[in-house]
Design a protein around this motif. Structure first.
Motif: not given
Length: 178
Positions: A46-50, A54-56, A59-63, A99-100
């Motif tokens: 759940s990443v704010p659109r703005a 920076l964080v799609p 990605g590698a973190y989907t699971r 990123r983590r």
């Protein structure tokens, strides 16, 4: 302490925001096993659109994001534990430390702000404002260079258009017969 299976996430798009898990996803924790059933609905991260640049959302973190959604929805563990499991999963999946920690901090802030008191919100703002200032510098730099790159491309395109005009049309392709 890892996801069990091939590592593939099989999902079906429901709309522009939500996806449905098609095949169960299994995470083996220290003492518990969490099974995200087929049919579970997720929005990935759940990443704010703005901040998607920076964080799609995936990605590698989907699971890890799907597991966090599941734990937060089902309340199998506390919200704080779900956030901690999310952070551990990010590390296990090889997500870089900056990123983590950025993702985990955002998740913790969102968890704490749900139903928070005015004092908690003020404390969060005191942390968020310097963070925004920290992010403002790279955002401005990226935007400036994107505009400059666009201008360079525009100039090159204009020069190419002027100098590529020829009086004779290009030759027709020849059919080769055997």
């Amino acid at each position: 302490m890892a996801f069990v299976g091939s590592g593939l996430v099989v999902v079906e798009e429901l709309d522009a925001t939500f996806w449905r898990v098609v095949e169960p996803l299994v995470y083996q924790g220290d003492t518990q096993e969490f099974v995200i059933p087929a049919g579970f609905r997720t929005d990935f991260a759940s990443v704010p659109r703005a901040l998607v640049w920076l964080v799609p959302r995936y990605g590698a973190y989907t699971r890890a994001a799907i597991l966090h959604d599941y734990l937060g929805t089902t309340h199998v563990v506390s919200i704080a534990d779900a956030d901690g499991i999310f952070r551990r999963c990010l590390r296990e999946l090889g997500v870089s430390a900056p990123r983590r920690w950025m993702m985990w901090t955002a998740v913790r802030a969102a968890s704490r702000l749900r139903g928070a008191s005015l004092a908690a919100v003020v404390g969060w703002v005191l942390i968020a404002v310097p963070s925004i200032a920290f992010l403002a510098v790279p955002v401005i730099v990226v935007q400036v260079f994107l505009v400059l790159f666009w201008l360079v491309e525009l100039v090159c395109w204009g020069i190419a258009r002027v100098f590529s005009r020829t009086a004779t049309p290009p030759p027709e392709p020849q059919m080769k017969t055997a």
